[in-house]
Design an enzyme around this catalytic site. Sequence first.
Site, PDB file in Angstrom:
ATOM      1  N   ILE A 154       0.838  -1.207   0.000  1.00 13.37           N
ATOM      2  CA  ILE A 154       0.000   0.000   0.000  1.00 13.37           C
ATOM      3  C   ILE A 154       0.875   1.260   0.000  1.00 13.37           C
ATOM      4  O   ILE A 154       0.614   2.207  -0.746  1.00 13.37           O
ATOM      5  CB  ILE A 154      -0.963  -0.009   1.218  1.00 13.37           C
ATOM      6  N   ASP A 173      11.176   2.651   6.458  1.00 14.73           N
ATOM      7  CA  ASP A 173      10.777   1.251   6.587  1.00 14.73           C
ATOM      8  C   ASP A 173      12.050   0.479   6.943  1.00 14.73           C
ATOM      9  O   ASP A 173      13.109   0.743   6.359  1.00 14.73           O
ATOM     10  CB  ASP A 173      10.206   0.749   5.233  1.00 14.73           C
ATOM     11  N   CYS A 203       2.284   1.245   7.816  1.00 15.45           N
ATOM     12  CA  CYS A 203       2.975   0.105   8.435  1.00 15.45           C
ATOM     13  C   CYS A 203       1.968  -0.673   9.290  1.00 15.45           C
ATOM     14  O   CYS A 203       0.934  -0.136   9.671  1.00 15.45           O
ATOM     15  CB  CYS A 203       4.151   0.588   9.281  1.00 15.45           C
ATOM     16  N   PRO A 204       2.264  -1.930   9.593  1.00 16.18           N
ATOM     17  CA  PRO A 204       1.332  -2.700  10.420  1.00 16.18           C
ATOM     18  C   PRO A 204       1.390  -2.268  11.886  1.00 16.18           C
ATOM     19  O   PRO A 204       2.361  -1.619  12.300  1.00 16.18           O
ATOM     20  CB  PRO A 204       1.831  -4.146  10.277  1.00 16.18           C
ATOM     21  N   THR A 230      -4.532   5.361   7.477  1.00 14.28           N
ATOM     22  CA  THR A 230      -5.460   4.374   6.915  1.00 14.28           C
ATOM     23  C   THR A 230      -4.996   2.974   7.309  1.00 14.28           C
ATOM     24  O   THR A 230      -5.441   1.995   6.728  1.00 14.28           O
ATOM     25  CB  THR A 230      -5.515   4.453   5.370  1.00 14.28           C
ATOM     26  N   SER A 231      -4.081   2.888   8.286  1.00 18.49           N
ATOM     27  CA  SER A 231      -3.461   1.589   8.566  1.00 18.49           C
ATOM     28  C   SER A 231      -4.141   0.896   9.752  1.00 18.49           C
ATOM     29  O   SER A 231      -4.974   0.014   9.546  1.00 18.49           O
ATOM     30  CB  SER A 231      -1.970   1.780   8.790  1.00 18.49           C
ATOM     31  N   ARG A 232      -3.774   1.275  10.969  1.00 19.61           N
ATOM     32  CA  ARG A 232      -4.440   0.722  12.158  1.00 19.61           C
ATOM     33  C   ARG A 232      -4.490   1.810  13.222  1.00 19.61           C
ATOM     34  O   ARG A 232      -3.518   2.556  13.406  1.00 19.61           O
ATOM     35  CB  ARG A 232      -3.681  -0.495  12.718  1.00 19.61           C
ATOM     36  N   ASP A 256      -8.952   6.788   8.782  1.00 16.90           N
ATOM     37  CA  ASP A 256      -9.904   5.736   8.379  1.00 16.90           C
ATOM     38  C   ASP A 256      -9.983   4.669   9.468  1.00 16.90           C
ATOM     39  O   ASP A 256     -10.780   3.745   9.361  1.00 16.90           O
ATOM     40  CB  ASP A 256      -9.465   5.104   7.052  1.00 16.90           C
ATOM     41  N   GLU A 261     -12.009   1.565  17.540  1.00 16.78           N
ATOM     42  CA  GLU A 261     -13.055   1.458  16.523  1.00 16.78           C
ATOM     43  C   GLU A 261     -13.920   0.217  16.653  1.00 16.78           C
ATOM     44  O   GLU A 261     -15.055   0.192  16.162  1.00 16.78           O
ATOM     45  CB  GLU A 261     -12.434   1.500  15.120  1.00 16.78           C
ATOM     46  N   HIS A 293     -13.309   2.978   8.544  1.00 18.33           N
ATOM     47  CA  HIS A 293     -12.571   1.823   8.041  1.00 18.33           C
ATOM     48  C   HIS A 293     -13.145   1.342   6.690  1.00 18.33           C
ATOM     49  O   HIS A 293     -13.548   0.179   6.546  1.00 18.33           O
ATOM     50  CB  HIS A 293     -12.572   0.686   9.075  1.00 18.33           C
TER      51      HIS A 293
HETATM   52  P1  NAD Z   1       2.738  -4.840   3.791  1.00 16.02           P
HETATM   53  O1  NAD Z   1       3.004  -5.985   4.710  1.00 16.02           O
HETATM   54  O2  NAD Z   1       2.876  -5.028   2.316  1.00 16.02           O
HETATM   55  O3  NAD Z   1       3.671  -3.593   4.189  1.00 16.02           O
HETATM   56  C1  NAD Z   1       3.894  -3.155   5.493  1.00 16.02           C
HETATM   57  C2  NAD Z   1       5.255  -2.484   5.514  1.00 16.02           C
HETATM   58  O4  NAD Z   1       5.446  -1.881   6.797  1.00 16.02           O
HETATM   59  C3  NAD Z   1       6.426  -3.487   5.302  1.00 16.02           C
HETATM   60  O5  NAD Z   1       7.248  -3.016   4.248  1.00 16.02           O
HETATM   61  C4  NAD Z   1       7.150  -3.460   6.645  1.00 16.02           C
HETATM   62  O6  NAD Z   1       8.543  -3.654   6.509  1.00 16.02           O
HETATM   63  C5  NAD Z   1       6.813  -2.052   7.119  1.00 16.02           C
HETATM   64  N1  NAD Z   1       7.093  -1.836   8.522  1.00 16.02           N
HETATM   65  C6  NAD Z   1       7.102  -2.739   9.543  1.00 16.02           C
HETATM   66  N2  NAD Z   1       7.475  -2.141  10.684  1.00 16.02           N
HETATM   67  C7  NAD Z   1       7.716  -0.833  10.381  1.00 16.02           C
HETATM   68  C8  NAD Z   1       8.140   0.289  11.136  1.00 16.02           C
HETATM   69  N3  NAD Z   1       8.419   0.191  12.438  1.00 16.02           N
HETATM   70  N4  NAD Z   1       8.279   1.468  10.507  1.00 16.02           N
HETATM   71  C9  NAD Z   1       8.033   1.590   9.189  1.00 16.02           C
HETATM   72  N5  NAD Z   1       7.620   0.554   8.423  1.00 16.02           N
HETATM   73  C10 NAD Z   1       7.459  -0.637   9.015  1.00 16.02           C
HETATM   74  O7  NAD Z   1       1.274  -4.320   4.170  1.00 16.02           O
HETATM   75  P2  NAD Z   1       0.257  -3.481   3.274  1.00 16.02           P
HETATM   76  O8  NAD Z   1      -0.572  -4.410   2.454  1.00 16.02           O
HETATM   77  O9  NAD Z   1       0.989  -2.381   2.573  1.00 16.02           O
HETATM   78  O10 NAD Z   1      -0.696  -2.897   4.408  1.00 16.02           O
HETATM   79  C11 NAD Z   1      -0.222  -1.950   5.353  1.00 16.02           C
HETATM   80  C12 NAD Z   1      -1.226  -1.844   6.481  1.00 16.02           C
HETATM   81  O11 NAD Z   1      -2.437  -1.267   5.980  1.00 16.02           O
HETATM   82  C13 NAD Z   1      -1.674  -3.204   7.061  1.00 16.02           C
HETATM   83  O12 NAD Z   1      -0.815  -3.613   8.091  1.00 16.02           O
HETATM   84  C14 NAD Z   1      -3.046  -2.899   7.586  1.00 16.02           C
HETATM   85  O13 NAD Z   1      -2.938  -2.577   8.960  1.00 16.02           O
HETATM   86  C15 NAD Z   1      -3.497  -1.660   6.826  1.00 16.02           C
HETATM   87  N6  NAD Z   1      -4.686  -1.873   5.996  1.00 16.02           N
HETATM   88  C16 NAD Z   1      -5.771  -1.055   6.166  1.00 16.02           C
HETATM   89  C17 NAD Z   1      -6.905  -1.218   5.391  1.00 16.02           C
HETATM   90  C18 NAD Z   1      -8.126  -0.309   5.518  1.00 16.02           C
HETATM   91  O14 NAD Z   1      -9.189  -0.639   4.997  1.00 16.02           O
HETATM   92  N7  NAD Z   1      -8.021   0.824   6.180  1.00 16.02           N
HETATM   93  C19 NAD Z   1      -6.944  -2.243   4.434  1.00 16.02           C
HETATM   94  C20 NAD Z   1      -5.807  -3.047   4.262  1.00 16.02           C
HETATM   95  C21 NAD Z   1      -4.685  -2.865   5.045  1.00 16.02           C
END
Ligand code: NAD
Length: 328
Positions: A154, A173, A203-204, A230-232, A256, A261, A293
């Site tokens: 993402i 990252d 990031c997760p 938009t992550s968590r 988001d 939530e 979300h």
């Molecule tokens: P992904 O696993 O492809 O990428 C996550 C990246 O974060 C990886 O490159 C990882 O190395 C990096 N990371 C880990 N720890 C880190 C840190 N301390 N600092 C910086 N970067 C770090 O995941 P993705 O598919 O790109 O999804 C990212 C996040 O988006 C998911 O974890 C999820 O929480 C969130 N998400 C939200 C929605 C939504 O509807 N709002 C939908 C899908 C995913």
Amino acid sequence: MKVAIFSAKPYDQEHLNPANQGQHELTYFEAHLNPQTAILAKGFDAVCCFVNDTLNAETVRTLGEAGVRMIAMRCAGYNNVDLEAARKFGIRVARVPEYSPYAVAEHAVALILDLNRNIHRAYNRVRENDYSLSGLLGFDLHGKTVGVVGTGKIGVAFARIMSGFGCQVLASDPVENPDLQGFARYVDQELLLREADIISLHCPLLPQTHHLINAETIQMMKPGVMIINTSRGGLIDTPAVIDGLKSEQIGYLGLDVYEEEAELFFEDYSNVLLQDDVFARLLTFPNVVVTGHQAFFTQEALSAIAEITINNLCAFEQSESEGVEWVV
Ligand code: NAD
């Protein structure tokens, strides 16, 4: 296999049923999966869960004792699953690692454009026959610095879009992604927080990233910074962000996701009084936009989630691992 699908909405059924084509016996439960509802899974081979289900040690133990052998997450994140407990009870966990990174990345961009150009305020004004422009002043994205925290699927899609706007993209990252070459420059996280006009979190949620945005890191940022999450929800310390908004250190906030939530999102509470005072305070700021979300919520993403979830269930049943991202 017999599969219990929790937190099921009509749109889940509309996508999972055609993808399934009768291969598995799917039973839909509207309830969230949590320690109280886990017993509903008795007699099922697998459970299929979403972002706000509570798969803590107690839930997983009940699932294990009820004979469940697989947890199929129909989302990318799995921070709500106690992986140790899953290992202990021999339950395999699969997720949908990539369904449409564009859906989430484009939603993050939608929040940026909305906040910057005050679209949410303009929409209301025009409906009131008010065409005044005071308070709607925006800024050009072209030439601004955008910080992307987390450059997985993402984050990369997001960085590419922002680069297309003519922004300078900084990324942080622990693992550098070669797909970003030419679009972004990797810097350490502190520099990113100090330099960026817009910070977007991709990031997760991990122990290391919990409350990544807090009172201390907010103080490092440029005054008037825009923060997009938009992550968590747990990536942000919400009371600290409220203080940052009040002092105007934070100029814009687009969310988001929200740490608490699970009690709110995906349901209609329009006839119920909001009990969460922190969330209620957030909603009072004109420079805060919150969506519930929905970043993942596109036709393409729902179809892909359904297809991959059914494939994961089939792979487990046939003891095949190819093409499945097993978490446990
Ligand atoms: P992904 O696993 O492809 O990428 C996550 C990246 O974060 C990886 O490159 C990882 O190395 C990096 N990371 C880990 N720890 C880190 C840190 N301390 N600092 C910086 N970067 C770090 O995941 P993705 O598919 O790109 O999804 C990212 C996040 O988006 C998911 O974890 C999820 O929480 C969130 N998400 C939200 C929605 C939504 O509807 N709002 C939908 C899908 C995913």
